[in-house]
Enzyme design. Structure first.
Site, mmCIF file in Angstrom:
data_model
loop_
_atom_site.group_PDB
_atom_site.id
_atom_site.type_symbol
_atom_site.label_atom_id
_atom_site.label_comp_id
_atom_site.label_asym_id
_atom_site.label_seq_id
_atom_site.Cartn_x
_atom_site.Cartn_y
_atom_site.Cartn_z
ATOM 1 N N GLU A 254 44.927 45.298 60.410
ATOM 2 C CA GLU A 254 45.793 44.788 59.338
ATOM 3 C C GLU A 254 47.241 44.845 59.799
ATOM 4 O O GLU A 254 47.672 45.859 60.355
ATOM 5 C CB GLU A 254 45.721 45.649 58.062
ATOM 6 N N GLU A 308 46.832 38.949 45.802
ATOM 7 C CA GLU A 308 45.722 39.468 44.987
ATOM 8 C C GLU A 308 46.294 40.149 43.743
ATOM 9 O O GLU A 308 46.859 41.233 43.821
ATOM 10 C CB GLU A 308 44.890 40.444 45.819
ATOM 11 N N LYS A 311 45.510 44.051 42.462
ATOM 12 C CA LYS A 311 45.693 45.238 43.305
ATOM 13 C C LYS A 311 46.624 46.215 42.606
ATOM 14 O O LYS A 311 47.670 45.834 42.091
ATOM 15 C CB LYS A 311 46.276 44.851 44.667
ATOM 16 N N GLU A 317 52.161 45.223 46.829
ATOM 17 C CA GLU A 317 50.719 45.222 47.084
ATOM 18 C C GLU A 317 50.060 43.919 46.642
ATOM 19 O O GLU A 317 49.029 43.526 47.181
ATOM 20 C CB GLU A 317 50.054 46.404 46.364
#
Length: 350
Positions: A254, A308, A311, A317
């Protein structure tokens, strides 16, 4: 439209991978995502589970997957029967159908928290999954590892002084022996953004964003680093070598940069995110290695495909995506993908 996607040969694929997270309630269907990724020539995808809908949607595309066993399931995987049952359900049917699955990650960032039971279970679970793969005749075809956060590191600068945190050492010695014996990669999640966010006054933006800069020399090796990501990777290599292993490859499972954040998250802007990913892409497509391993191109999975919205945590985030859920790019890095309308993708699937 179909021939454009079908004409994307794997040989022409980009060298970079992408993390396809799904902690959201507004994402396009996997069938549409399959078109999007192929139109961008991305052929390596990392999942945090083994979602059968995703794996089925990519059948016949040549896209290679890393699939994951969630932290909550890791302790049960220490049972050989449970490991074999998981593989029989989540991996074997897809491989038989022609899916490309190259790796199973057992847990994610398990040494970041203080769940000592989980930490103690990771390696036995990995061994169990590896043996089950062998029993199924899949040894050498699918490898087994786990992804770590940089929290496992103690000192990391200069890179040559890289060493693992003493609290993780007891786990990492036998873990590295397993990786070496099974020829599996050491996965690390690296975010130069975190270092910049914590101390923007002292961490030069040019250094974290792969922009032109004088760089920093490692006084022990004389190697010069012009970006933080490669310095972090080489610090991990140094920590691994300090434990006696020179044959374990480090891969970046990541890395990314948020396009938006809370008021106390400096640097979380579309401009900086676009600069980071664009410059990273250029380095990866040049097949560049780190100063310590110049002949080994860095293997990187960008985080993440989509913003997203479910999250937890700070605003950043929920804003690491390359794309909004409607397929619009969050910023321009030269990846022009096509997300087909729902009717088109349904017709194509039928």
């Amino acid at each position: 439209m179909a021939p454009a996607c079908q004409g994307v040969a794997v040989a022409e694929a980009l060298s970079i991978g992408v993390n396809y997270g799904q902690i959201a309630n507004n994402l396009p269907s996997p069938a549409r995502v399959s078109w999007l990724l192929r139109s961008m020539r991305i052929s390596k995808v990392k999942l945090y589970d083994a979602d059968p809908n995703v794996l089925r949607a990519f059948l016949g595309t040549g896209v290679e997957f890393v699939v994951g066993i969630g932290n909550e399931a890791v302790p049960s995987m220490t049972s050989p029967a449970a490991a074999q049952a998981w593989l029989q359900q989540h991996v074997v049917p897809h491989l038989l159908s022609g899916a490309r699955i190259s790796c199973v990650t057992v847990g994610n960032e398990v040494f970041k928290g203080n769940d000592t039971a989980l930490q103690a279970a990771v390696l036995p679970a990995m061994v169990s999954v590896h043996r089950a793969l062998s029993a199924l005749g899949l040894q050498g075809r699918v490898n087994v590892t786990t992804a770590h956060s940089l929290d496992i590191m103690g000192p990391s600068f200069p890179p040559s002084s890289g060493a693992f945190h003493p609290a993780a050492l007891g786990h990492l010695r036998p873990f590295l022996a397993f990786l070496s014996a099974t020829r599996s990669p050491f996965l690390i999640n690296c975010y130069p953004y975190f270092a910049y966010k914590e101390d923007p006054a002292r961490v030069p933006l040019e250094y974290v964003l792969f922009q032109p800069n004088a760089g920093v020399a490692d006084p022990r090796t004389g190697l010069r680093y012009d970006n933080m990501l490669y310095a972090q990777v080489d610090a991990v290599y140094a920590a691994i070598q300090a434990l006696g292993y020179t044959d374990v490859e480090v891969k970046v499972s990541e890395t990314g940069w948020p396009s938006r954040g809370d008021p106390d998250e400096p640097g979380a802007t579309p401009e900086y995110a676009g600069t980071y990913i664009r410059n990273l892409l250029q380095r990866i497509e040049m097949k560049q290695g780190t100063p310590l391993r110049p002949a080994t191109p860095v293997d990187v999975y960008v985080f993440a495909l989509f913003n997203e919205n479910l999250k937890p945590g700070p605003a950043s985030e929920r804003n690491y995506g390359l794309f909004y859920p409607d397929g619009t790019p969050v910023y321009n890095v030269g990846l022009h993908g096509y997300l087909p309308p729902m009717l088109v993708s349904n017709a194509a699937r039928q």
